[in-house]
Structure formats: C-alpha cells, structure tokens
Design a protein around this motif. Structure first.
Motif, PDB file in Angstrom:
ATOM      1  N   ARG A  88       0.863  -1.495   0.046  1.00  0.00           N
ATOM      2  CA  ARG A  88      -0.032   0.327  -0.265  1.00  0.00           C
ATOM      3  C   ARG A  88       0.738   1.488  -0.138  1.00  0.00           C
ATOM      4  NH1 ARG A  88      -3.255  -1.182   5.363  1.00  0.00           N
ATOM      5  NH2 ARG A  88      -1.458  -1.082   5.913  1.00  0.00           N
ATOM      6  N   ASP A  91       2.512   1.552  -3.406  1.00  0.00           N
ATOM      7  CA  ASP A  91       1.384   2.046  -4.157  1.00  0.00           C
ATOM      8  C   ASP A  91       1.223   3.958  -3.874  1.00  0.00           C
ATOM      9  OD1 ASP A  91      -0.510   1.650  -6.707  1.00  0.00           O
ATOM     10  OD2 ASP A  91      -2.309   2.325  -4.706  1.00  0.00           O
ATOM     11  N   ARG A  92       1.205   4.016  -3.205  1.00  0.00           N
ATOM     12  CA  ARG A  92       1.532   5.670  -2.671  1.00  0.00           C
ATOM     13  C   ARG A  92       2.416   6.526  -2.851  1.00  0.00           C
ATOM     14  NH1 ARG A  92       1.702   8.363   3.249  1.00  0.00           N
ATOM     15  NH2 ARG A  92       0.369  10.358   2.902  1.00  0.00           N
ATOM     16  N   GLU A  94       4.380   5.488  -5.298  1.00  0.00           N
ATOM     17  CA  GLU A  94       4.659   5.442  -7.215  1.00  0.00           C
ATOM     18  C   GLU A  94       3.824   6.004  -7.749  1.00  0.00           C
ATOM     19  OE1 GLU A  94       5.833   3.915 -10.555  1.00  0.00           O
ATOM     20  OE2 GLU A  94       5.882   2.368  -9.097  1.00  0.00           O
ATOM     21  N   LYS A  95       2.283   6.032  -6.758  1.00  0.00           N
ATOM     22  CA  LYS A  95       1.048   7.547  -7.271  1.00  0.00           C
ATOM     23  C   LYS A  95       1.835   8.948  -7.326  1.00  0.00           C
ATOM     24  CE  LYS A  95      -2.269   4.152  -7.030  1.00  0.00           C
ATOM     25  NZ  LYS A  95      -3.793   4.058  -6.809  1.00  0.00           N
ATOM     26  N   ALA A  96       2.609   8.931  -6.038  1.00  0.00           N
ATOM     27  CA  ALA A  96       3.072  10.722  -5.934  1.00  0.00           C
ATOM     28  C   ALA A  96       4.357  10.606  -7.469  1.00  0.00           C
ATOM     29  CB  ALA A  96       3.957  10.657  -4.682  1.00  0.00           C
ATOM     30  N   ILE A  98       5.858  12.549 -10.259  1.00  0.00           N
ATOM     31  CA  ILE A  98       5.114  13.631 -10.908  1.00  0.00           C
ATOM     32  C   ILE A  98       6.292  13.364 -12.293  1.00  0.00           C
ATOM     33  CG2 ILE A  98       4.017  14.786  -9.473  1.00  0.00           C
ATOM     34  CD1 ILE A  98       6.453  16.969  -9.402  1.00  0.00           C
ATOM     35  N   ASN A 108       5.897  14.010  -5.373  1.00  0.00           N
ATOM     36  CA  ASN A 108       5.952  14.776  -4.230  1.00  0.00           C
ATOM     37  C   ASN A 108       5.241  14.747  -3.318  1.00  0.00           C
ATOM     38  OD1 ASN A 108       3.495  16.719  -3.334  1.00  0.00           O
ATOM     39  ND2 ASN A 108       1.987  16.292  -4.681  1.00  0.00           N
ATOM     40  N   GLU A 305      -2.416  18.516  -2.187  1.00  0.00           N
ATOM     41  CA  GLU A 305      -3.140  17.712  -1.627  1.00  0.00           C
ATOM     42  C   GLU A 305      -4.753  18.594  -1.903  1.00  0.00           C
ATOM     43  OE1 GLU A 305      -3.666  16.469   2.874  1.00  0.00           O
ATOM     44  OE2 GLU A 305      -1.681  16.848   1.935  1.00  0.00           O
TER      45      GLU A 305
END
Length: 320
Positions: A88, A91-92, A94-96, A98, A108, A305
C-alpha cells in the motif's frame, strides 16, 4: 558503479571513485553499509572512527575523487531481518511520482512520510523507492524535506546527476518555492528574513532550531499570495537550506505556520484542527533549475493535496 559489500569484522579502506565526487559522507555510508542502522552510522562519524585521508570529518563532509576512506568494523544486519515496505505504501509513492527520466525522479512527497528510515521509522522515501526500482542501483536523495512537509523532492538516478544537482544547490542554481498558511498578517506583502539559525538538542533528544547570532547564515524571502481573516497564504523562497528554516523564520516574524506543533501557536493550531487541518501546512510547491549546457529550465510543480485545497476554499468563504 558500486562498491562491493564490506567485510564487517575488519577495518577496511576505500578509494573514492569519480562517480561519488560531491556526495556527503553520511549518505555514502548509509548506502554502502546496507543493513546498518543510521544511528550507528552517525555514531561512528561522531566518534571519529571513520577517517578520510587519515583525518576526522563531520557527517556533512563531501567526498572528493581519490579520497581514502577508512571504515571501522561494524555489525551488519541479516538481510532477511530487514523490513520491507508494504504494497500500500509502495503504491502510494508510485502514484506520487510527478516526473521521471534517465537522470532524475521527482516525487510529490506526502506529508507524514520521512525521506529516510531510522529513529523508530521502518522506512523512508529512499528505502521505498529502492524497493520500487531495484534495477536502479544509484538512487540517492538530492535534498531533504521535513517529515511533515509535503511537495517536490528530487531523487537522482545517476551519480553524475547527483553531482551536478549538488553543484547547482551550492551555487543557488535551484529555485525552491514553498507555500504555507500562517497565523496573522504583515504590514507589507514582501519580507526578507536574514536571521542565523542554530541547532539545539533538548534533554529528551528532540531537535530544535532557533534564531541565534552564533548560528549559520539563513535567508528566506516571503511574499503574500492571499490574505484572509487573521491568516495569510504565503510563498517562501529559500536562499539557504537550513533545517526547519521556513518554520523558524515564519515564527520569528510572529506569524507561525499553522499546524506546526514544534514552532507554532498552540491555540491557533487547535482552532485550525477543529476547522479540518490535520497536518503542517507547508508544501514544497515548485522547483526550477537548468542542466548545464541546456537552453531551457526544468520546472516541476507539486499540487496541494485535496484536503488542503478544500480547507482553503472553506477559509475563503468564511473570510469573504
């Protein structure tokens, strides 16, 4: 390029190759002595057990090509006992991301995530990214952000990129802009704070920074973006890069950053928490620099955010 794993039972000496030129000795050792707690790395540095060219050095010493680094015997952790970052969190992060290319990764960084593991933390950004990108053998932090600060964080993917970016930082070639929500108002829209900062460690081990003439030169340029009832949204441009610099300089002006449990105003923080602020309102919004021999700036922007954007909207309505 990387060095082989050290033998833990004997003193050994490394000859620093060109790819490590300019890297801080503490960051080099943390990466080299994989499995050794960061606290131990800093302990052997403080005690003078790590020597460069037969002399004692501090943790912020920057390596030079050809340096002879003496490393004492250290106890290595077993690989299978090292904690891995859960999916988790990976994944957080990876999505951050930019931006990413062959030289650089820009994150980010979420508030509440440290850049390094240690001090009771099982992981930090750099450990998680190394797990996400196992094929990238040279991932290194270019700079740091406080754990509670969000926003643009640079990670070099090549030693050559790290060296270039550190040179840009030393020559003030990286423009870093933060936004913060502060308590109170200034009489004018632009203020430059030139106030030296000194680090202190309290009896409980907590690190505090204060304005003190014995401290290091520290300069922050503030400008007001928006005024609200008893609050301001401000931009801060770092002209130097000291620990907690923006937070301490904002408090020095009598306008502490909201959500700052260390340097802020307790009453104002309580009111803002009731209004929905659950963290330090300090965000590294933009980074700008130019690679040598290139004609265009690289500009990166990390959006706030959603929870902070929503808070600002509520405060605007309230102060209208």
């Amino acid at each position: 390029m990387s060095y082989s794993q050290p033998i833990s039972s004997a003193v050994h000496t490394l000859n620093i190759e060109s790819g490590y030129d300019g890297q801080r000795i503490d960051n080099f050792l943390i990466n080299y002595l994989k499995g050794v707690p960061r606290s131990l790395v800093y302990r052997i540095l403080r005690r003078g057990e790590v020597r460069v060219n037969k002399g004692r050095i501090k943790a912020n010493y920057r390596l030079r090509t050809g340096d002879q680094v003496r490393i004492p015997p250290v106890r290595m952790a077993e690989k299978d006992t090292q904690e891995r970052v859960d999916s988790r969190q990976l994944d957080r992060l990876e999505k951050a991301i930019i931006f990413e290319d062959k030289r650089l990764l820009v994150l980010n960084k979420p508030s509440g995530v440290a850049v390094h593991g240690g001090s009771g933390l099982s992981f930090g950004v750099i450990e998680a990214l190394r797990q996400l990108r196992p094929e990238e053998r040279e991932l290194e932090l270019v700079h740091r952000l406080d754990r509670e600060t969000s926003g643009c964080l640079l990670i070099a993917k090549r030693r050559s990129a790290l060296r270039t970016l550190h040179e840009l930082m030393r020559s003030n070639g990286i423009d870093k802009r933060y936004i913060a929500l502060v308590q109170g108002h200034w009489g004018r829209d632009r203020i430059e704070v030139d106030a030296p900062l000194l680090k202190n460690t309290l009896q409980g081990g907590e690190r505090m920074v204060m304005v003190d003439p014995r401290g290091k030169e520290s300069v922050t340029r503030f400008s007001v973006r928006e005024r609200m009832a008893e609050l301001m949204l401000v931009e801060a441009r770092l002209m130097t890069g000291r620990t907690h610099q923006i937070r301490v300089h904002a408090a020095h002006l009598g306008t502490p950053i909201l959500g700052d449990e260390k340097y802020g105003d307790a009453s104002a923080n309580r009111d803002m928490k009731a209004a929905g602020l659950k963290r330090l309102f300090l965000h590294a919004e933009t980074l700008k620099f130019r690679w040598p021999d290139e004609k265009q700036d690289q500009v990166f922007r990390a959006p706030l955010e959603p929870a902070l954007e929503e808070l600002l909207q509520r405060l605007r309505v309230k102060s209208a």
